[in-house]
Design a protein around this motif. Structure first.
Motif, PDB file in Angstrom:
ATOM      1  N   UNK A  24       0.857  -1.198   0.000  1.00 11.39           N
ATOM      2  CA  UNK A  24       0.000   0.000   0.000  1.00 11.39           C
ATOM      3  C   UNK A  24       0.886   1.239   0.000  1.00 11.39           C
ATOM      4  N   UNK A  25       0.339   2.318  -0.561  1.00  9.96           N
ATOM      5  CA  UNK A  25       1.106   3.565  -0.670  1.00  9.96           C
ATOM      6  C   UNK A  25       0.242   4.720  -0.181  1.00  9.96           C
ATOM      7  N   UNK A  26       0.849   5.588   0.618  1.00 11.33           N
ATOM      8  CA  UNK A  26       0.148   6.806   1.049  1.00 11.33           C
ATOM      9  C   UNK A  26       0.924   8.016   0.573  1.00 11.33           C
ATOM     10  N   UNK A  27       0.228   8.997   0.074  1.00 15.50           N
ATOM     11  CA  UNK A  27       0.891  10.244  -0.317  1.00 15.50           C
ATOM     12  C   UNK A  27       0.135  11.398   0.332  1.00 15.50           C
ATOM     13  N   UNK A  28       0.574  12.616   0.015  1.00 12.00           N
ATOM     14  CA  UNK A  28      -0.123  13.782   0.571  1.00 12.00           C
ATOM     15  C   UNK A  28      -1.552  13.871   0.030  1.00 12.00           C
ATOM     16  N   UNK A  29      -1.824  13.184  -1.088  1.00 12.05           N
ATOM     17  CA  UNK A  29      -3.162  13.326  -1.660  1.00 12.05           C
ATOM     18  C   UNK A  29      -3.968  12.026  -1.792  1.00 12.05           C
ATOM     19  N   UNK A  30      -3.303  10.868  -1.844  1.00 14.87           N
ATOM     20  CA  UNK A  30      -4.103   9.652  -2.024  1.00 14.87           C
ATOM     21  C   UNK A  30      -3.595   8.468  -1.203  1.00 14.87           C
ATOM     22  N   UNK A  78      -7.388  -4.063  -1.780  1.00 20.07           N
ATOM     23  CA  UNK A  78      -8.480  -4.061  -2.773  1.00 20.07           C
ATOM     24  C   UNK A  78      -8.046  -3.393  -4.085  1.00 20.07           C
ATOM     25  N   UNK A  79      -6.735  -3.124  -4.219  1.00 18.37           N
ATOM     26  CA  UNK A  79      -6.180  -2.584  -5.464  1.00 18.37           C
ATOM     27  C   UNK A  79      -6.933  -1.314  -5.914  1.00 18.37           C
ATOM     28  N   UNK A  80      -7.196  -0.437  -4.938  1.00 17.33           N
ATOM     29  CA  UNK A  80      -8.005   0.751  -5.223  1.00 17.33           C
ATOM     30  C   UNK A  80      -7.294   1.999  -4.704  1.00 17.33           C
ATOM     31  N   UNK A  81      -7.470   3.101  -5.435  1.00 22.20           N
ATOM     32  CA  UNK A  81      -6.886   4.379  -5.004  1.00 22.20           C
ATOM     33  C   UNK A  81      -7.999   5.262  -4.433  1.00 22.20           C
ATOM     34  N   UNK A  82      -7.763   5.778  -3.228  1.00 23.32           N
ATOM     35  CA  UNK A  82      -8.742   6.641  -2.558  1.00 23.32           C
ATOM     36  C   UNK A  82      -8.152   8.033  -2.356  1.00 23.32           C
ATOM     37  N   UNK A  83      -9.012   9.032  -2.429  1.00 25.98           N
ATOM     38  CA  UNK A  83      -8.618  10.386  -2.034  1.00 25.98           C
ATOM     39  C   UNK A  83      -8.355  10.348  -0.529  1.00 25.98           C
ATOM     40  N   UNK A  84      -7.171  10.798  -0.100  1.00 24.61           N
ATOM     41  CA  UNK A  84      -6.809  10.653   1.311  1.00 24.61           C
ATOM     42  C   UNK A  84      -7.670  11.568   2.204  1.00 24.61           C
ATOM     43  N   UNK A  87      -7.597   4.661 -10.922  1.00 25.24           N
ATOM     44  CA  UNK A  87      -6.265   4.086 -10.654  1.00 25.24           C
ATOM     45  C   UNK A  87      -5.268   4.365 -11.793  1.00 25.24           C
ATOM     46  N   UNK A  88      -5.807   4.444 -13.010  1.00 22.90           N
ATOM     47  CA  UNK A  88      -4.925   4.654 -14.170  1.00 22.90           C
ATOM     48  C   UNK A  88      -4.054   5.909 -14.006  1.00 22.90           C
ATOM     49  N   UNK A  89      -4.624   6.914 -13.339  1.00 21.72           N
ATOM     50  CA  UNK A  89      -3.903   8.183 -13.198  1.00 21.72           C
ATOM     51  C   UNK A  89      -2.738   8.093 -12.209  1.00 21.72           C
ATOM     52  N   UNK A  90      -2.698   7.030 -11.443  1.00 15.74           N
ATOM     53  CA  UNK A  90      -1.708   6.954 -10.354  1.00 15.74           C
ATOM     54  C   UNK A  90      -0.770   5.759 -10.462  1.00 15.74           C
ATOM     55  N   UNK A  91      -1.096   4.803 -11.348  1.00 14.09           N
ATOM     56  CA  UNK A  91      -0.377   3.531 -11.235  1.00 14.09           C
ATOM     57  C   UNK A  91       1.115   3.616 -11.530  1.00 14.09           C
TER      58      UNK A  91
END
Ligand code: GP9
Length: 397
Positions: free
Chosen positions: A341-347, A353-359, A367-371
């Protein structure tokens, strides 16, 4: 070998282009690192019934560089993984504990770098020295002296169900042992915040209101005690003339409230049971107090693997093979967890669950925008694994 060489060349090359705030600001000072057992981020600056849970840490945070977005990165080695990351800036082992599996590896460490500068180093922990294979691993980390339960007088029991040495006694006895007449690095590993917190069940040391005699209530009382002990320790350092002559780093090793106990915590914080709410609770406080540096809250996202690079920059020691980054001199913050899992300042990329969430609001993102970025960050785990599994630093050097 070529993959590692180009990874670190690129990483250090990029870092070299950035402005270098706080460089060498603590050169020559003592280094006092306090790894506090199960200290979670949410207790800082939080009141219950008008009373601060951690008044001493809150005050110290105001006078320190206080990082409030540091995620727990420990894995199978729990407390020992936190120690490992702080002292080596490598990620925990993929399976098991690095302290057991890779205790004979070659590492670049804070203790070894400071040894080159003439420092003595101490690891201090009031528990059996064989636990987490510390006796062996501390040789690899390069501590000169390991003070364990063999060396402390067990004169006051608090925490871990009431049979571990109290933090107060631990700090007091430790300062009698450390030779403070020459530069030193002391690495304190506390115990009073260790579960079960049942020692505090019938103690009225802190009013936890409706959470009295609950797991959460006992946890809060334990951290309130650990905070009071830290407060007394800071006063002792001042009285000894060490406070103004030391870089002091304080952080939590891992969380103290498992998901099975989430209900009371979510109730206290008025949070939902969403993935994003929960991951945002998996944080520890990090304070770096440096004489002459004004207090500031740093919101950049990071992890425990980033502690060594910041100490290295401030104390003027090498950390070329660190996996972490200096959050005080980084453009972007991120934390990679051992499960990918990855956490950034924004997501938040959740590997489960292989999903990107707005933090901030928990919305599902495309997900395409972040992979590509996620893959780049996850590469840190691969590089760190190669270093551990191939004992690669021995060969690179
Ligand atoms: C034991 C202490 C606790 O020596 O470090 O380790 P933990 O059980 O929290 O991993």
């Amino acid at each position: 070998k070529s993959e590692l060489v180009s990874f670190f060349d690129e990483k250090n090359g990029e870092a070299g282009k950035l402005p270098n705030k706080f460089c060498d600001i603590a050169k020559g000072k003592n280094l006092i690192v306090i790894q506090m057992e199960a200290l979670q981020h949410f207790v800082i600056n939080r009141e219950i019934n008008g009373k601060e849970i951690t008044p001493n840490l809150n005050k110290l945070a105001k006078e320190s560089l206080y990082f409030d977005n540091i995620y727990v990165q420990v894995a199978g080695g729990n407390t020992s993984d936190a120690e490992f990351m702080t002292n080596t800036s490598l990620y925990p082992a993929k399976e098991g504990a690095a302290y057991f599996r890779f205790a004979t590896n070659e590492y670049n460490t804070i203790a070894k770098e400071l040894k080159n500068e003439g420092y003595n180093s101490y690891a201090l922990h009031a528990y059996g020295p064989a636990f987490w294979n510390r006796t062996e691993m501390y040789k690899a980390i390069g501590f000169d002296t390991f003070i364990s339960s063999n060396d402390y007088v067990m004169d006051e029991y608090i925490g871990w169900g009431g049979w571990a040495l109290s933090d107060d006694s631990f700090y007091r006895q430790s300062m009698d042992i450390i030779d403070v007449s020459s530069p030193f690095y002391s690495f304190f590993i506390t115990l009073s915040g260790h579960h079960p917190y049942s020692y505090f069940e019938d103690k009225q040391t802190f009013d936890v209101g409706k959470y009295d005699r609950t797991y959460l209530g006992n946890y809060i009382k334990a951290q309130n005690y650990a905070d009071a002990a830290i407060g007394r320790f800071m006063e002792k350092l001042k009285a000894m003339g060490l406070y103004e002559n030391s870089l002091i780093v304080i952080y939590g090793d891992h969380t103290g409230l498992p998901k099975t106990q989430a209900g009371e915590l979510l109730d206290l914080l008025q949070l939902s049971d969403s993935k994003v709410d929960w991951i945002r609770l998996q944080k520890i406080p990090l304070l770096i107090h440096c004489p002459g540096v004004e207090g500031e809250t740093i919101t950049t996202t990071g992890g425990q693997v980033d502690i060594f690079p910041m100490i290295a920059n401030m104390m003027g020691i090498d950390n070329y093979y660190a996996m972490g980054k200096d959050l005080l001199n980084s453009q972007k913050g991120y934390a990679v967890l051992r499960n990918g899992s990855v956490l950034t300042d924004s997501y938040y990329y959740c590997s489960e669950d292989d999903t990107v969430y707005d933090i901030k609001n928990g919305e599902v993102l495309d997900k395409k925008d972040y992979e590509d970025e996620i893959k780049e960050y996850q590469k840190d785990l691969r590089i760190s694994d190669i270093i551990l599994e191939k004992d690669a630093l021995r060969k690179l050097k």
